[in-house]
Write a protein that holds these residues in place. Sequence first.
Motif: not given
Length: 250
Positions: A175-193
């Motif tokens: 389940e995705p998070l909602s209403d987020v201003q800034t995300i943390t992504v580590p080296p070798g990591g990823a996210a979708a917004v």
Amino acid sequence: MRRSPGPSNAIWVLAILAATVTSAIAAGSHDHPTENGSAEAPLDVVRPARDLAPPIARTEPATVAVKLDTVEVTGGLPPVDHEFYVTQGEVYTSQPYGSKGKLTESVERLLDEEPEYYVFNGAANALAGDNALTAKVGETVRIYFGVDGPNKTSSFHVIGEIFDKVYQLASLTTEPLSDVQTITVPPGGAAAVDMKLDVPGEYVLVDHALSRAARGLVGKLVVSGENRAELFQSATPATAEGEHSAHRLD
């Protein structure tokens, strides 16, 4: 039972790695075909953020033959108007930021984690000008964001927008998070917004470690369309308006 390497072993491995990389850099030039570019005429490695494979149009299962082991899965994201692919990384050079001509890698800066350049999609300011992301008011945008590193964590942020949905750590089945201003992504990591764009303007893609913008880490999302001034107008609640009227009558 396998033992983890101790500190002395780790230092020894790091020393060998540094010596190997240094030897490779010092070994001289490589013979590349002309079409692969040269120091005098380098290729443009910046790719448009829209350079993605087209979406799968079929609605029924199908067997796809590839040279890899595959498993059948069900794929849990809603459709959006635009999808973009953005990566962040660092470049470690012996020459200072902004130098012209051929640059050489600095192993010392790499090991000290002191990059000269921070980049989106492989180059400083790669997502600006003609390569800026574009959309229209009322449209929805999805950014697949990854961090190549090799060392720095990103605090990805779009100035002027809030991420409506965030798929953390590239997990598209949770389940995705909602209403987020800034995300943390580590080296070798990823996210979708995901974002819905309500007003026109130039939205700036940054790492919220904002000093990195001065070393090339800036992108633009240019949104066109009619302005919606009503979104910025405050409305006085009816009860409060009634109280003010009664007070004036007194």
